[in-house]
Structures are given as C-alpha cells and as structure tokens.
Write an enzyme that holds these catalytic residues in place. Structure first.
Site, PDB file in Angstrom:
ATOM      1  N   ASN A 112      -0.190   6.064   2.660  1.00  0.00           N
ATOM      2  CA  ASN A 112      -1.497   6.518   3.138  1.00  0.00           C
ATOM      3  C   ASN A 112      -1.746   5.813   4.468  1.00  0.00           C
ATOM      4  O   ASN A 112      -2.098   4.637   4.491  1.00  0.00           O
ATOM      5  CB  ASN A 112      -2.573   6.145   2.105  1.00  0.00           C
ATOM      6  CG  ASN A 112      -3.971   6.439   2.612  1.00  0.00           C
ATOM      7  OD1 ASN A 112      -4.146   7.143   3.611  1.00  0.00           O
ATOM      8  ND2 ASN A 112      -4.976   5.895   1.942  1.00  0.00           N
TER       9      ASN A 112
ATOM     10  N   LYS B 118      -4.003   6.361   6.662  1.00  0.00           N
ATOM     11  CA  LYS B 118      -5.414   6.256   7.064  1.00  0.00           C
ATOM     12  C   LYS B 118      -5.566   6.666   8.541  1.00  0.00           C
ATOM     13  O   LYS B 118      -4.884   7.589   8.975  1.00  0.00           O
ATOM     14  CB  LYS B 118      -5.934   4.836   6.789  1.00  0.00           C
ATOM     15  CG  LYS B 118      -5.608   4.395   5.353  1.00  0.00           C
ATOM     16  CD  LYS B 118      -6.257   3.123   4.939  1.00  0.00           C
ATOM     17  CE  LYS B 118      -5.831   2.799   3.511  1.00  0.00           C
ATOM     18  NZ  LYS B 118      -6.553   1.696   2.940  1.00  0.00           N
TER      19      LYS B 118
ATOM     20  N   HIS C   8     -10.386   9.058  -2.419  1.00  0.00           N
ATOM     21  CA  HIS C   8     -10.011   7.712  -1.980  1.00  0.00           C
ATOM     22  C   HIS C   8     -11.281   6.862  -1.861  1.00  0.00           C
ATOM     23  O   HIS C   8     -12.330   7.351  -1.442  1.00  0.00           O
ATOM     24  CB  HIS C   8      -9.274   7.771  -0.638  1.00  0.00           C
ATOM     25  CG  HIS C   8      -8.695   6.439  -0.279  1.00  0.00           C
ATOM     26  ND1 HIS C   8      -9.445   5.455   0.320  1.00  0.00           N
ATOM     27  CD2 HIS C   8      -7.472   5.904  -0.486  1.00  0.00           C
ATOM     28  CE1 HIS C   8      -8.683   4.374   0.471  1.00  0.00           C
ATOM     29  NE2 HIS C   8      -7.486   4.616  -0.004  1.00  0.00           N
TER      30      HIS C   8
ATOM     31  N   GLU D  49     -12.266   4.819   0.252  1.00  0.00           N
ATOM     32  CA  GLU D  49     -12.919   4.820   1.577  1.00  0.00           C
ATOM     33  C   GLU D  49     -13.749   6.084   1.777  1.00  0.00           C
ATOM     34  O   GLU D  49     -14.791   6.059   2.428  1.00  0.00           O
ATOM     35  CB  GLU D  49     -11.852   4.645   2.685  1.00  0.00           C
ATOM     36  CG  GLU D  49     -11.366   3.199   2.728  1.00  0.00           C
ATOM     37  CD  GLU D  49      -9.922   3.007   3.138  1.00  0.00           C
ATOM     38  OE1 GLU D  49      -9.337   3.902   3.775  1.00  0.00           O
ATOM     39  OE2 GLU D  49      -9.369   1.943   2.801  1.00  0.00           O
TER      40      GLU D  49
ATOM     41  N   GLU E 269      -6.744   2.375  -7.769  1.00  0.00           N
ATOM     42  CA  GLU E 269      -6.842   1.447  -6.644  1.00  0.00           C
ATOM     43  C   GLU E 269      -8.113   0.617  -6.777  1.00  0.00           C
ATOM     44  O   GLU E 269      -9.198   1.094  -6.415  1.00  0.00           O
ATOM     45  CB  GLU E 269      -6.887   2.218  -5.318  1.00  0.00           C
ATOM     46  CG  GLU E 269      -5.675   3.067  -5.065  1.00  0.00           C
ATOM     47  CD  GLU E 269      -5.516   3.385  -3.584  1.00  0.00           C
ATOM     48  OE1 GLU E 269      -4.478   3.037  -3.024  1.00  0.00           O
ATOM     49  OE2 GLU E 269      -6.437   3.952  -2.988  1.00  0.00           O
TER      50      GLU E 269
ATOM     51  N   GLY F  43      -6.512  -3.337   1.210  1.00  0.00           N
ATOM     52  CA  GLY F  43      -6.510  -3.891   2.565  1.00  0.00           C
ATOM     53  C   GLY F  43      -6.971  -5.335   2.626  1.00  0.00           C
ATOM     54  O   GLY F  43      -7.241  -5.849   3.707  1.00  0.00           O
TER      55      GLY F  43
ATOM     56  N   SER G 222      -3.024  -3.345  -1.549  1.00  0.00           N
ATOM     57  CA  SER G 222      -2.198  -4.446  -1.033  1.00  0.00           C
ATOM     58  C   SER G 222      -0.803  -4.513  -1.659  1.00  0.00           C
ATOM     59  O   SER G 222      -0.272  -5.604  -1.878  1.00  0.00           O
ATOM     60  CB  SER G 222      -2.931  -5.782  -1.185  1.00  0.00           C
ATOM     61  OG  SER G 222      -4.132  -5.759  -0.425  1.00  0.00           O
TER      62      SER G 222
ATOM     63  N   GLY H 166      -1.424  -0.391   4.307  1.00  0.00           N
ATOM     64  CA  GLY H 166      -0.892  -1.249   5.378  1.00  0.00           C
ATOM     65  C   GLY H 166       0.625  -1.359   5.413  1.00  0.00           C
ATOM     66  O   GLY H 166       1.246  -1.206   6.479  1.00  0.00           O
TER      67      GLY H 166
HETATM   68  P1  PGA Z   1      -3.569  -1.046   1.251  1.00  0.00           P
HETATM   69  O1  PGA Z   1      -4.274   0.384   1.068  1.00  0.00           O
HETATM   70  O2  PGA Z   1      -2.144  -0.895   0.744  1.00  0.00           O
HETATM   71  O3  PGA Z   1      -3.610  -1.313   2.730  1.00  0.00           O
HETATM   72  O4  PGA Z   1      -4.334  -2.022   0.452  1.00  0.00           O
HETATM   73  C1  PGA Z   1      -4.043   1.170  -0.072  1.00  0.00           C
HETATM   74  C2  PGA Z   1      -4.887   2.421  -0.030  1.00  0.00           C
HETATM   75  O5  PGA Z   1      -6.057   2.359   0.393  1.00  0.00           O
HETATM   76  O6  PGA Z   1      -4.427   3.512  -0.416  1.00  0.00           O
END
Ligand code: PGA
Length: 267
Positions: free
Chosen positions: A18, A20, A109, A111, A181, A187, A226, A248
């Site tokens: 992902n 983003k 998601h 976000e 998640e 993140g 993460s 990330g």
């Molecule tokens: P992250 O994001 O691996 O940077 O924590 C995961 C996600 O939001 O799908």
C-alpha cells in the site's frame, strides 16, 4: 472448531503493498522493473504459493499496470467511490479501476476512516459496488489505541466486519480478503506481537466461519501495521495470518521482495 484447526494450506498467502500518497507514475515504473527482476527466480510460485499485489496512488495505476503485465504481480487500488459515476469531483469509480485492470481494491483503510471520515455505512456501500465486479475487496479493519486500552478491540473489529458482511451476499464474501491493521501500529514502528495479532485474526476467523461456514475458512486474513523484513516471519508463521498489507516497507523494492520471500518461506 477453533480458528487454528483448519489448514492454512487452503489459503494462498498474499503480500500487498500500500504505497499511500507516495511514488509518482515514473517512480512506480522504476520500482516495477527492479522488483520484477528481484522476483524473477520465483515467478513459478506466483499465483499458486504466493500472491503479490501493489496498490499505487491512482495516477500511477496505468503505468504500473503496464510495467507489471505478464509478471504475475497484481494491481490494486487504494480506494474507490461507491457510486457508479456522476458529479463526485476528485473521486474514482469502479469502472475506471476495471478499465485499468485492477485486481483488488482496498476499502476501509484506517486513514480513510480517520482522515476522510469514512463510516462503516460508506465502506459497506463500496463493498456492495464491488459485488458484481471481478475486482476483489481487501477490507481493512482495526482498533485505535484508545479502543485497545478499553479492551474493545474484538468488538470494534467485529462490528467493522459485520457492517460489510450484513450488506453483501455470499458471493462477495467468498472472494473478500480481510486486513487486520491495528491503527496504533500503522506507520508508527510499533507492531502488534505475533501473539496479539493472532488473537485478533483467530477472532476474525471465528466470525467468518460462523457466518460463512467453509468459505470463512478459506478467507485470507492479512496483518498490517509496521510490517518489515525483520518482523515478518514471526507474524506470518501464525496460523491465521495469511499475509501482510505493507505501507512504509513496501516503498523499497529490496525490502518488499524480502517480505514476499518471507511469505513464501512460511507458506
Ligand atoms: P505501515 O502501513 O506498514 O507503514 O505501518 C500499513 C498500512 O497502512 O497499510
């Protein structure tokens, strides 16, 4: 039956990137050429022992899709609008994603839920839009830190899942992928321990099996938050963790290839 009793062999592991709001179309192409060559030795495993999908930002879908053509690596969208078409400035429809050859679309998601106010009702409408499509939903669920501290994790995740299952039929449920998640792990560098994640995955599995029977045993449940090469194997070796949704650590071809290989090793 407890969640871990049925075989994870029935479920092909998935590794989903992902990106983003990162990587331009040109950067996506450069990523694809490096990543495809890193995965070259493993292409025979793609589709049968491992599925890989990448969700770039919308403007990169077309060029990334072309760059991945024939590689066995699939294309995912980060979102879609629930309506078929119309006056929704700035939004993207299912038909537009289908036209670009998307295999998957993330819905719900955290976000989108937190920063853009998407409710369970909005997310269920997006799931309904996907019912007559071959684009497969990856439904994201997860609790905030506050909800975890209040011991509400399982209730929150269950109600996010129920909102979509209540609104859609068994056809969609049989193709749907779920991504757990925890919001506090996204993140932040803080990952759920493999045991913490497995507890929630097992609860999701129980809900899926009680509502969908055998279909629920085959649903892939990904972990996200993460995930990186150093923690992937321990997470992926849990019985109900069928892959990962990675932010990330998916932005670098080497690190995403390491994650894909970790997933292959634990499959
Ligand atoms: P992250 O994001 O691996 O940077 O924590 C995961 C996600 O939001 O799908």
């Amino acid at each position: 039956m407890t969640a871990g009793e049925h075989s994870s062999m029935d479920r092909v592991p998935m590794m989903v990137a992902n990106w983003k709001m990162n990587l331009t179309a040109s950067e996506s192409e450069a990523f694809a050429s490096q990543f495809v060559s890193l995965m070259q030795a493993h292409t025979e495993a793609l589709g049968t022992r491992l599925e890989i999908a990448i969700a770039p930002a919308y403007p990169a879908l077309d060029r990334l899709g072309r760059a991945l053509a024939g590689s066995g690596i699939m294309l995912a969208a980060q979102n879609l609008h629930a309506e078929e078409s119309g006056a929704f400035t700035g939004e993207v429809s299912l038909a537009m994603l289908e036209d670009l050859g998307c295999d998957f679309a993330l819905i719900g998601h955290s976000e989108r839920r937190q920063l853009f106010g998407e409710t369970d009702t909005v997310i269920a409408a997006k799931a309904q839009r996907l019912e007559a499509s071959s684009v497969c939903p990856i439904l994201c669920v997860g609790e905030t830190l506050e909800e975890r501290e209040q011991d509400a994790t399982l209730a929150v995740v269950d109600s996010q899942l129920a909102a979509v299952l209540d609104a859609t039929g068994d056809g969609l449920a049989s193709r749907m992928v779920v991504a757990y998640e925890p919001v506090w792990a996204i993140g932040t560098g803080r990952t759920a321990t493999p045991e913490m994640a497995q507890t929630v995955h097992a609860a999701i599995r129980r809900t899926l099996v009680s509502r969908l029977g055998a279909v629920g045993k085959r649903t892939r449940i990904l972990y996200g938050g993460s995930v990186k090469p150093s923690n992937a194997s321990a997470l992926l070796s849990q019985p109900d963790i069928d892959g990962a949704l990675v932010g990330g650590a998916s932005l670098d071809p080497d690190s995403f290839a390491k994650l894909a290989l970790a997933s292959l090793e634990t499959s």
